[in-house]
Design a protein around this motif. Structure first.
Motif, mmCIF file in Angstrom:
data_model
loop_
_atom_site.group_PDB
_atom_site.id
_atom_site.type_symbol
_atom_site.label_atom_id
_atom_site.label_comp_id
_atom_site.label_asym_id
_atom_site.label_seq_id
_atom_site.Cartn_x
_atom_site.Cartn_y
_atom_site.Cartn_z
ATOM 1 N N PRO A 402 0.815 -1.221 0.000
ATOM 2 C CA PRO A 402 0.000 0.000 0.000
ATOM 3 C C PRO A 402 0.846 1.267 0.000
ATOM 4 O O PRO A 402 1.766 1.420 0.817
ATOM 5 C CB PRO A 402 -0.817 -0.127 1.299
ATOM 6 C CG PRO A 402 -0.934 -1.591 1.506
ATOM 7 C CD PRO A 402 0.359 -2.173 1.037
ATOM 8 N N ASN A 403 0.605 2.123 -0.992
ATOM 9 C CA ASN A 403 1.232 3.450 -1.099
ATOM 10 C C ASN A 403 2.713 3.416 -1.458
ATOM 11 O O ASN A 403 3.404 4.425 -1.297
ATOM 12 C CB ASN A 403 1.060 4.253 0.197
ATOM 13 C CG ASN A 403 -0.381 4.441 0.580
ATOM 14 O OD1 ASN A 403 -1.215 4.731 -0.277
ATOM 15 N ND2 ASN A 403 -0.681 4.253 1.852
ATOM 16 N N GLY A 404 3.239 2.283 -1.918
ATOM 17 C CA GLY A 404 4.641 2.289 -2.277
ATOM 18 C C GLY A 404 5.164 0.947 -2.755
ATOM 19 O O GLY A 404 4.413 0.033 -3.076
ATOM 20 N N VAL A 405 6.512 0.857 -2.794
ATOM 21 C CA VAL A 405 7.207 -0.342 -3.260
ATOM 22 C C VAL A 405 8.117 -0.838 -2.150
ATOM 23 O O VAL A 405 8.813 -0.043 -1.504
ATOM 24 C CB VAL A 405 8.040 -0.044 -4.529
ATOM 25 C CG1 VAL A 405 8.742 -1.312 -5.008
ATOM 26 C CG2 VAL A 405 7.158 0.540 -5.623
ATOM 27 N N GLU A 406 8.121 -2.150 -1.947
ATOM 28 C CA GLU A 406 9.003 -2.760 -0.949
ATOM 29 C C GLU A 406 10.134 -3.482 -1.669
ATOM 30 O O GLU A 406 9.903 -4.289 -2.566
ATOM 31 C CB GLU A 406 8.223 -3.743 -0.093
ATOM 32 C CG GLU A 406 9.047 -4.345 1.039
ATOM 33 C CD GLU A 406 8.227 -5.289 1.895
ATOM 34 O OE1 GLU A 406 7.580 -4.812 2.854
ATOM 35 O OE2 GLU A 406 8.218 -6.497 1.571
ATOM 36 N N VAL A 407 11.377 -3.162 -1.272
ATOM 37 C CA VAL A 407 12.572 -3.790 -1.833
ATOM 38 C C VAL A 407 13.272 -4.550 -0.709
ATOM 39 O O VAL A 407 13.580 -3.974 0.342
ATOM 40 C CB VAL A 407 13.533 -2.747 -2.436
ATOM 41 C CG1 VAL A 407 14.782 -3.430 -2.989
ATOM 42 C CG2 VAL A 407 12.841 -1.928 -3.512
ATOM 43 N N GLY A 458 10.834 7.167 3.744
ATOM 44 C CA GLY A 458 10.702 5.719 3.648
ATOM 45 C C GLY A 458 10.988 5.055 4.979
ATOM 46 O O GLY A 458 11.188 5.716 5.999
ATOM 47 N N ILE A 459 11.010 3.729 4.955
ATOM 48 C CA ILE A 459 11.243 2.935 6.171
ATOM 49 C C ILE A 459 12.260 1.851 5.840
ATOM 50 O O ILE A 459 12.221 1.268 4.757
ATOM 51 C CB ILE A 459 9.944 2.280 6.670
ATOM 52 C CG1 ILE A 459 8.893 3.349 6.995
ATOM 53 C CG2 ILE A 459 10.206 1.418 7.905
ATOM 54 C CD1 ILE A 459 7.519 2.772 7.305
ATOM 55 N N ILE A 460 13.169 1.609 6.779
ATOM 56 C CA ILE A 460 14.115 0.510 6.633
ATOM 57 C C ILE A 460 14.023 -0.385 7.853
ATOM 58 O O ILE A 460 13.944 0.091 8.993
ATOM 59 C CB ILE A 460 15.560 1.026 6.424
ATOM 60 C CG1 ILE A 460 16.507 -0.159 6.230
ATOM 61 C CG2 ILE A 460 16.010 1.908 7.584
ATOM 62 C CD1 ILE A 460 17.896 0.228 5.771
ATOM 63 N N ILE A 473 14.828 -4.744 4.554
ATOM 64 C CA ILE A 473 13.555 -4.452 3.902
ATOM 65 C C ILE A 473 13.388 -2.938 3.793
ATOM 66 O O ILE A 473 13.403 -2.238 4.824
ATOM 67 C CB ILE A 473 12.364 -5.060 4.677
ATOM 68 C CG1 ILE A 473 12.541 -6.578 4.777
ATOM 69 C CG2 ILE A 473 11.058 -4.743 3.996
ATOM 70 C CD1 ILE A 473 13.067 -7.055 6.088
ATOM 71 N N LEU A 474 13.256 -2.445 2.572
ATOM 72 C CA LEU A 474 13.120 -1.014 2.316
ATOM 73 C C LEU A 474 11.716 -0.725 1.808
ATOM 74 O O LEU A 474 11.194 -1.434 0.958
ATOM 75 C CB LEU A 474 14.128 -0.560 1.260
ATOM 76 C CG LEU A 474 15.598 -0.926 1.483
ATOM 77 C CD1 LEU A 474 16.416 -0.556 0.267
ATOM 78 C CD2 LEU A 474 16.143 -0.242 2.717
ATOM 79 N N PHE A 475 11.121 0.346 2.315
ATOM 80 C CA PHE A 475 9.834 0.802 1.785
ATOM 81 C C PHE A 475 10.030 2.191 1.184
ATOM 82 O O PHE A 475 10.428 3.131 1.857
ATOM 83 C CB PHE A 475 8.781 0.875 2.891
ATOM 84 C CG PHE A 475 7.547 1.645 2.478
ATOM 85 C CD1 PHE A 475 6.635 1.073 1.594
ATOM 86 C CD2 PHE A 475 7.306 2.920 2.951
ATOM 87 C CE1 PHE A 475 5.506 1.765 1.194
ATOM 88 C CE2 PHE A 475 6.178 3.634 2.564
ATOM 89 C CZ PHE A 475 5.274 3.045 1.670
ATOM 90 N N PHE A 476 9.751 2.305 -0.124
ATOM 91 C CA PHE A 476 9.807 3.578 -0.842
ATOM 92 C C PHE A 476 8.379 4.037 -1.155
ATOM 93 O O PHE A 476 7.642 3.340 -1.866
ATOM 94 C CB PHE A 476 10.581 3.445 -2.149
ATOM 95 C CG PHE A 476 12.041 3.220 -1.973
ATOM 96 C CD1 PHE A 476 12.931 4.261 -1.841
ATOM 97 C CD2 PHE A 476 12.563 1.923 -1.955
ATOM 98 C CE1 PHE A 476 14.287 4.050 -1.681
ATOM 99 C CE2 PHE A 476 13.922 1.677 -1.811
ATOM 100 C CZ PHE A 476 14.788 2.768 -1.661
#
Length: 480
Positions: A402-407, A458-460, A473-476
Motif C-alpha cells: 500500500p502506497n509504495g514499493v518494498e525492496v 521511507g522505512i528501513i 527491507i526497504l519501503f519507498f
C-alpha cells in the motif's frame, strides 16, 4: 574515561541521590509535624476563646443584675446619699456611704442569691445553642481552622453529652447513649472546661475533626510536590548523564575504530599509487605504452577508490548538518536494482557466489533522488557481499505494498546478533566479524542508508540471525 572512573562517578551520584532523598523525607516529616503542632495550638486557642466569651457573657449578666438591685434600693430611700453614687458598683457603695451599710445588706444578699442561682443552673441553660454554635465557628475561622468538624458539650451533672453540633440530645435516650459512647471519641481530640472558677467544672466542650490529617497535609502539599518534582528532575538528569557517558564512551571507541579503518583504507591505495607512479617513471616502463596505460589505470582506479571513501565522509558531514536537498525525479526502481546487481555480480562471482533479482512489483516508479537511491541499493549490496565470506548468495526482491514499493535485499552471510541489529544504523558502528579481518569500511554505509531513507520518508527494517544471513527491507513511498 576508563571503566573504574565511570563506576566511581556512578557510585558517588547514587550515594548523593540517596542522601538527598533521605533529607527530603526528613524535611517533609518535620514540616508535617510542625503543621500538626500549629493546628493543635490554633484549635486550643479557639476553644479557650469560646469559653472566655461564654463566661464573660454570664459575668455581664450578673453585673447587670447587680446594677438593677442597686437602683431599686436607691429609689426606696431618696433622702439618703445613695443618689450621689448612681451607677457605681456595689463595693463602691458600701465603702463610700458612712453609717448606711445596713441599707445594702438586703441587695447584697439578693445579688449573691442571684449569682448562686445562675451558677446552679444546668449547663444548657447558661448559654443558648446559637451562642455556642456561632462562637465555635467564628473562633475556629478566625484562627485559620477551615476544615470540617463536630462539637459537643458534656455535662458533669448529667454524665453525658447534652449538645452535639447545635442540637440538644439529653431528651432522646438513644441519642444520649450514643453521645456517652462518643465521649471517648471526643476526648481523644480537643477539650476545654466550662465554668470552673472554684476548681469544680460544670462540663466541657469537645471538638472532633474527621479530616484533620488531610487538612494538615494540604498545607504542606506544595513542599511535598516540589520535593518530589525536583527529586525526579535530579533522577532524570542522573540517568541522562549516565546514558551520555556510556554513549560518549561508545562513540569514542567507534571513532577510534573509524580512524584506524580510514588509515588502513587510505594506506593501501596510497601505497599502490606510489608503486604505479614509480613504475611509470622507470626507464624500463616509460617506453612501453601498454605498461604505462596499465599503471595509469591502476592509479586511476585507486584514486577513484579513495575519492569514494572521502565522499562518504563528506556525505555524512552534510547529513549531520542537514545541509542537503533532494533532487526529486521519477525513478524506476527495477532499473536501479538491475544496474546495482550487475555491478556487484563480478565481485560475487570471484568468491564463487551468485547475485540475482526477483522483481514482482507491478508499479516500480517512485519519487526520489536518483543518486541517493542508487547509493542506498549499492551500499546494501556491498554489505551483503562483504559479510558473506564464502560462496555468497545475494538476492533482491520487489513487490507492491500500500502506497509504495518494498525492496528486500537478502544474503546468506554471517548474520547479526540482536545487539548488533540495534546499533547497525549508528554512525561508525561496524558489526564484529570474529576472526575475520578482511571486512573493510568506515562504518558509515548503513547510517547513510538510514538517513537517506528518512529523507525520502521511507522505512528501513532488518531481520537477521547469526549464521543464517540478513534481510534488509526497504519501503519507498510513491511520493515523497
Amino acid at each position: 574515561m576508563n571503566k573504574k572512573a565511570i563506576s566511581a562517578i556512578i557510585g558517588l551520584m547514587v550515594v548523593a541521590l540517596l542522601g538527598i532523598t533521605i533529607l527530603q523525607i526528613g524535611l517533609i516529616r518535620s514540616a508535617v509535624e510542625l503543621k500538626e503542632d500549629h493546628f493543635q495550638q490554633d484549635v486550643q486557642a479557639a476553644l479557650n476563646a469560646v469559653v472566655e466569651r461564654i463566661e464573660e457573657q454570664e459575668r455581664l449578666e450578673a453585673i447587670n443584675s447587680n446594677n438593677g438591685f442597686s437602683a431599686r434600693y436607691q429609689r426606696k430611700d431618696e433622702n439618703s446619699d445613695l443618689s450621689l453614687f448612681s451607677g457605681k458598683g456595689f463595693g463602691e457603695y458600701t465603702a463610700t456611704i458612712k453609717g448606711s451599710s445596713s441599707l445594702f445588706d438586703a441587695p447584697e444578699l439578693e445579688y449573691l442569691q442571684y449569682r448562686s442561682r445562675i451558677t446552679d443552673r444546668p449547663i444548657v441553660e447558661r448559654f443558648t445553642l446559637e451562642q455556642i454554635d456561632n462562637y465555635i465557628r467564628k473562633e475556629l475561622k478566625d484562627h485559620g481552622v477551615s476544615t470540617d468538624f463536630h462539637y459537643g458539650v458534656f455535662s458533669e451533672a448529667k454524665g453525658s453529652m447534652v449538645i452535639e453540633d447545635g442540637i440538644y440530645v439529653v431528651e432522646d435516650p438513644g441519642a444520649k447513649d450514643f453521645m456517652v459512647d462518643q465521649k471517648n471519641l471526643y476526648t481523644t481530640d480537643f477539650k476545654v472546661h466550662l465554668f470552673h472558677p472554684d476548681g469544680k467544672t460544670a462540663g466541657w466542650i469537645s471538638v472532633f475533626f474527621p479530616n484533620a490529617s488531610s487538612f494538615v497535609w494540604k498545607q504542606v502539599w506544595i513542599n511535598i510536590i516540589g520535593s518530589i518534582l525536583f527529586t525526579l528532575v535530579i533522577l532524570f538528569c542522573f540517568a541522562y548523564t549516565i546514558q551520555v557517558i556510556f554513549r560518549q564512551k561508545k562513540l569514542s571507541s567507534m571513532k577510534t575504530d573509524f580512524i584506524n579503518n580510514m588509515t588502513h583504507e587510505f594506506k593501501t591505495p596510497i601505497a599502490t599509487i606510489s608503486l604505479a607512479a614509480d613504475s611509470i617513471a622507470s626507464p624500463m616502463i616509460a617506453g612501453k605504452a601498454d605498461k604505462v596505460e596499465r599503471f595509469a589505470n591502476i592509479i586511476k582506479q585507486e584514486n577513484k577508490r579513495m575519492n569514494s571513501q572521502v565522499e562518504k565522509v563528506l556525505q555524512m558531514a552534510l547529513l549531520d548538518k542537514e545541509d542537503f536537498k533532494l533532487k526529486l525525479t521519477q525513478i524506476d526502481l527495477h532499473k536501479v536494482v538491475r544496474t546495482a546487481v550487475e555491478n556487484i555480480e563480478l565481485q560475487v562471482e570471484r568468491k564463487a557466489g551468485k547475485a540475482y533479482t526477483d522483481l514482482k512489483a507491478d508499479q516500480a516508479f517512485v519519487e526520489g533522488d536518483m543518486t541517493h537511491v542508487s547509493n542506498i541499493i549499492n551500499n546494501l549490496l556491498d554489505n551483503a557481499n562483504k559479510y558473506s565470506p564464502e560462496n555468497p548468495e545475494i538476492s533482491v526482491h520487489t513487490r507492491n505494498v500500500p502506497n509504495g514499493v518494498e525492496v528486500t535485499i537478502k544474503d546468506k552471510g554471517i548474520g547479526m546478533s540482536k545487539e548488533a541489529r540495534k546499533n547497525i544504523f549508528d554512525k561508525f558502528y561496524r558489526v564484529h566479524t570474529g576472526d575475520l579481518h578482511d571486512v573493510k569500511g568506515f562504518g558509515l554505509g548503513l547510517s547513510y542508508v538510514k538517513a537517506m531513507m528518512d529523507a525520502h520518508k521511507g522505512i528501513i527494517d532488518v531481520k537477521s540471525e547469526i549464521g543464517k544471513g540478513s534481510s534488509f527491507i526497504l519501503f519507498f513511498p510513491f511520493r515523497v
